[in-house]
Design a protein around this motif. Structure first.
Motif, PDB file in Angstrom:
ATOM      1  N   ILE C  80     -62.162 -22.353  -1.569  1.00  0.00           N
ATOM      2  CA  ILE C  80     -60.811 -21.775  -1.517  1.00  0.00           C
ATOM      3  C   ILE C  80     -59.996 -22.445  -2.781  1.00  0.00           C
ATOM      4  O   ILE C  80     -59.183 -21.615  -3.296  1.00  0.00           O
ATOM      5  CB  ILE C  80     -59.998 -22.177  -0.422  1.00  0.00           C
ATOM      6  N   ASN C  81     -60.500 -23.444  -3.232  1.00  0.00           N
ATOM      7  CA  ASN C  81     -59.827 -23.838  -4.446  1.00  0.00           C
ATOM      8  C   ASN C  81     -60.425 -23.732  -6.001  1.00  0.00           C
ATOM      9  O   ASN C  81     -59.950 -24.020  -6.708  1.00  0.00           O
ATOM     10  CB  ASN C  81     -59.707 -25.684  -4.369  1.00  0.00           C
ATOM     11  N   LEU C  82     -61.368 -22.909  -5.772  1.00  0.00           N
ATOM     12  CA  LEU C  82     -62.386 -22.788  -6.915  1.00  0.00           C
ATOM     13  C   LEU C  82     -61.522 -22.026  -7.946  1.00  0.00           C
ATOM     14  O   LEU C  82     -61.519 -22.380  -9.184  1.00  0.00           O
ATOM     15  CB  LEU C  82     -63.615 -21.961  -6.560  1.00  0.00           C
ATOM     16  N   LEU C  83     -60.999 -21.099  -7.410  1.00  0.00           N
ATOM     17  CA  LEU C  83     -60.180 -20.075  -8.335  1.00  0.00           C
ATOM     18  C   LEU C  83     -58.652 -19.552  -8.090  1.00  0.00           C
ATOM     19  O   LEU C  83     -58.408 -18.576  -8.053  1.00  0.00           O
ATOM     20  CB  LEU C  83     -61.000 -18.617  -8.681  1.00  0.00           C
ATOM     21  N   HIS C  84     -58.165 -20.658  -7.379  1.00  0.00           N
ATOM     22  CA  HIS C  84     -56.711 -20.503  -6.681  1.00  0.00           C
ATOM     23  C   HIS C  84     -55.844 -20.406  -7.913  1.00  0.00           C
ATOM     24  O   HIS C  84     -54.507 -20.035  -7.321  1.00  0.00           O
ATOM     25  CB  HIS C  84     -56.664 -21.504  -5.559  1.00  0.00           C
ATOM     26  N   HIS C  85     -55.895 -20.405  -9.075  1.00  0.00           N
ATOM     27  CA  HIS C  85     -55.035 -20.406 -10.178  1.00  0.00           C
ATOM     28  C   HIS C  85     -55.075 -18.994 -10.809  1.00  0.00           C
ATOM     29  O   HIS C  85     -54.552 -18.680 -11.796  1.00  0.00           O
ATOM     30  CB  HIS C  85     -55.138 -21.547 -11.044  1.00  0.00           C
ATOM     31  N   ARG C  87     -55.103 -14.792 -10.584  1.00  0.00           N
ATOM     32  CA  ARG C  87     -54.421 -13.793  -9.980  1.00  0.00           C
ATOM     33  C   ARG C  87     -55.072 -12.282 -10.375  1.00  0.00           C
ATOM     34  O   ARG C  87     -55.515 -11.914 -11.405  1.00  0.00           O
ATOM     35  CB  ARG C  87     -52.886 -13.691 -10.355  1.00  0.00           C
TER      36      ARG C  87
END
Lengths: 420, 420, 420
Positions: C80-85, C87
């Motif tokens: 869940i943190n891999l591509l949380h930046h 959109r």
């Protein structure tokens, strides 16, 4: 088939699917409730009668902790990470902005990512997909289905589908009923109860009309106690069609010594239904059915006697042709509040309304909003917190919340509820 | 009421609600602006005139830092956690994909979770709910309301509702106006200004048509300075109905020695409105109103004289019946760019457009897109950054961004703006 | 123009935009595929033929790891943190709930924030904006565009727009085709292949009708091997209009020694298209075209001979007037499964369907759902995992997943695929 048999179209698969569960539907709720629980915990939330009084107290306690934790950054960070790996589907084919947004916010407080399908016509159903295929698709992609549907029993049927899948080793997710047909709206009842729980603790000026002045109130009302028991609850307006009234009444029936007073026009569409009356009487609830807020209850006008007043909107969008004529004779002004009436209410008695209220009908005119007894805006925000608590319960993280809360605050009790 | 009185329907509660604030609406903006601030910081963003030149510089600085931080994973992680406990409602009952998505992206950069209501007919308003009840519901569930409405003044009215709630100890959240009636669109003005700020710093080849070649340009234009002051701004097209023109002109009027040249057909619907002209003149702005890009300004054709050119779309969707006939006589081709015109513009002069542009009208044909002066795509992305900066300002985390930025990069200045 | 020239309206900018790329469209796929890759990695995903067999194996491996990691909280937190930046914009002007939700879920698994535009009429296109301006707007705000459109070639054209922007130093983002005209649906083919990959490994009771009983099956079918090569694939139903059939057939053609058997009515709209037949033959695939599941293949009825059966829905929403009459003569019952037919299938042969299935037509009646060969629900969830793998590939984080996986589990292989 004989030649003279009437030609009826064969049932659709959607119709067959519901028929398939008919015998399970027909059982009384206490018989089926165990199927919707798992390990002493609600798995699917379908009926308000699934909530015991103990569970209502637990959920309120969790809601209070979530609310307190949300006030500081450390608590917010804890909450937002609790379920951030979970994805919810909000499947709302019956529109309701308020319930929808309240669930969205509740999910987001715990970090759950929300997805939505709100228009059945844009979904695969137009390509001939059955509702059960749609539900199973949702359960493939998401971890929770919150659904609201004009089809009675659909949420219950979906819970059976999920249980049957689990029984055969397949993926299965919880179903939460956010309004099903004319039938059930259990989380609305939950937020109504939570609002009353907070009001009748007399610990917060925001939640109780007279705030913390419990001892002072007791001088005037010596028999008053904290909590929901031994109180008179008034319901006013569209009693017959209001599923929120039905659900709340059923929950209040679980408390000791309550009196429920229903104020509605004497009309079969609008007054108390036979089935609900029977169930309430069978549980020993004292009931009044009257057609005016001025009708006497134990020797005083009802408006002066109620410990809480639950107003409702006349649901004219559900009027059928026959209603229009017979409704014309009713004096609906009797089911509207005004300043004079509110002034006569007990000083500590909260006014609730499931909202939206109807500006054209005017059951609660805006001039009441500033009265400390007006609890209906507070009630909406309570809905968000108690729904978050319910999600925490379903996903089995309520104990984590409790543990974190006590690490942060020691023996400090959540605000609002210092339970008695 | 006398028998012969005309029968008019009584006003709805929605109408009464707006009337209630009429006397507050009628005050001049400088008189009401303080009510929309709190602790030297914007609380509600309603009018472009709320932005002082100092605040515009601050916001641009924050936007530059956010933009730089977004280039590396550590900065992205910092930003995405800044406001991840906040939930926004985007309440867009007047459609605008571009503004909507730009705000969504701006929220997401800072970790704010977005929710939306875009169709008033699906909301509780169809059940008779007032707009103020809807807004108060949103404020119960969310921490910020970004709203766009066809109803003039509605955003302002909602800000008063929130202020009145705060004054009585109730929950209250910030309101951001994303377009209100024909009136105001303050964040569009913000992004227009930000685009000009970046262009006229001459530090980035992406933001300035001639990039860093400031000294070289100065040899040909010795009076040129960095920054927005002392420049000629051309506005071309639908001046009368373009609220983006109005908002930007008001902000430019705050800078020293600016000249504003409005190019529009000589038609009351399309040319400069009397109120705006008066306000600009009262602030000492030099104004030209002409009907062609060839009209002379200080002895040279306008197209050769402008330091920046702001093109607009003819908003034919707002045509009224009377316009159709009178518009037939106008030669609209004069309000379209072409290669020949662009070739005559100053080499460093950016071309802006609030977008969308109209492919059927063709005010900016695609053949211009590759010209270094075409800044309108860049402008869209600027909108996202400056809106993120505005959100950081409203939620009071801009200083956190600044602190983190300087920890990361020391005394290094944000790219784009090395302010002078 | 001579006086007697016919009056045709000039082309719109949208039409000109597509014409601009005509010569690039017309090239064979192998010639253009390199433009859609960058550093040995897919940049834009447009055609199923962009996937080599090696890449299909890699993607399946990544999907397996994501799936395993999702089972525990540490893995979920990592993902869940891999591509949380990042959109994403899901631009779906052709409706498809299933594909839409599957991509949403896939994005969310990796932490990507999703945004959507699903109705072209609410977008700026109604104000005259071109599709390319819209796409460029999306690329300003978002990091990825997943698009589904009724316009053939539009996704491909958008990829050219992005490539041309990148070539001139402008911002450019990846395009993923989620269905374009009647043409291509590459990620559907991907999930079909992934479902077959898992079935034909015979390692999981959920993915293979006979689970791990490979050796036992081999006693009855000695020539059976693991993997997709050397197998007979049956396709039944709407072969002519099913872009999922076309895309899957093209991918299967990359495996050794496959036989493809197409079962469809002998009607030009519904049977195998000439272009696809030619391409498959050119690649050495053995093909059968028959009009019944009973037709003999290598001496046995097809239904008993296939190693996997791909059922499809008759896409009656694409019927043209001429079809209605000619379809009346077809016995469509031949293209529906029933218990008797399934009983005759090989015990290990999975049944697939791209879904939704049509309850009114009944190509797969619900009575089949409990059969272990029914793999179509599993297939939907596979789609989510393989799309997440594709996103990880495009954003170049698949190696991070692999590294984390092996840190967690050592040399343990992902479940499902112990590749051979």
């Amino acid at each position: 088939m004989p030649d003279d048999a009437p030609m009826t179209p064969p049932p659709t698969q959607d119709e067959l699917d519901l028929l398939h569960y008919q015998s399970r539907f027909d059982r009384p709720i206490p018989m089926k409730a165990p199927e919707f629980s798992r390990d002493e915990r609600l798995r699917h939330v379908l009926f308000s009668r699934q909530f015991s009084v103990d569970m209502l107290e637990d959920l309120a306690g969790t809601a209070d902790m979530i609310r307190d934790l949300s006030k500081a950054r450390s608590g917010q960070d804890f909450l937002i990470n609790l379920l951030h790996h979970k994805r919810a589907m909000l499947y709302f084919t019956q529109p309701s902005t308020r319930t929808f947004l309240s669930f969205m916010a509740a999910c987001q407080i715990l970090g759950i990512t929300c997805n939505e399908v709100r228009d059945a016509s844009t979904s695969s159903e137009t390509k001939g997909e059955t509702r059960f295929d749609s539900i199973r698709m949702f359960s493939s992609y998401f971890d929770l289905i919150i659904m609201r549907s004009p089809v009675a029993r659909l949420a219950e049927a979906c819970a059976y589908v999920m249980n049957d899948l689990a029984a055969t080793g397949n993926r299965s997710v919880p179903i939460i009923n956010a309004g099903s047909g004319a039938d059930q709206h259990p989380t609305q009842a939950l937020l109504d109860i939570y609002t009353l729980q907070r009001s009748f603790q007399f610990v917060s000026p925001k939640d109780s009309p007279l705030g913390t002045r419990y001892e002072e109130i007791r001088r005037e009302h010596p028999s008053l106690t904290r909590g929901l028991s031994h109180k008179v609850y008034g319901f006013c307006g569209d009693i017959g069609r209001g599923r929120t009234v039905r659900s709340l009444a059923e929950l209040l029936a679980g408390y000791e010594g309550v009196t429920l007073a229903f104020v509605a026009p004497d009309h079969p569409t609008l007054s108390l239904g036979d089935d609900l009356r029977e169930r309430l009487l069978a549980r020993g609830v004292r009931i009044f059915e009257v057609d005016s807020l001025e009708a006497p209850i134990d020797g005083k006008p009802l408006i002066e006697q109620v410990d809480a007043l639950y107003m409702t909107r006349i649901q004219k969008e559900h009027n059928v042709a026959a209603d229009v004529e017979s409704f014309a004779k009713i004096d609906f002004d009797r089911y509207k509040l005004n300043r004079g009436l509110v002034a006569r209410m007990k000083s500590y008695a909260p006014i609730l309304h499931p909202f939206p209220r109807d500006q054209h009908f005017g059951e609660i005119p805006p001039e009441i909003d500033a009265d400390p007894r007006a609890m209906y805006f507070r009630q909406a925000r309570n809905g968000m917190w108690i729904r978050a608590a319910l999600l925490a319960h379903v996903f089995n993280v309520d104990h984590q919340i409790s543990r974190f809360y006590h690490e942060q605050f020691g023996a400090w009790k959540p605000t609002g509820l210092q339970r008695v």
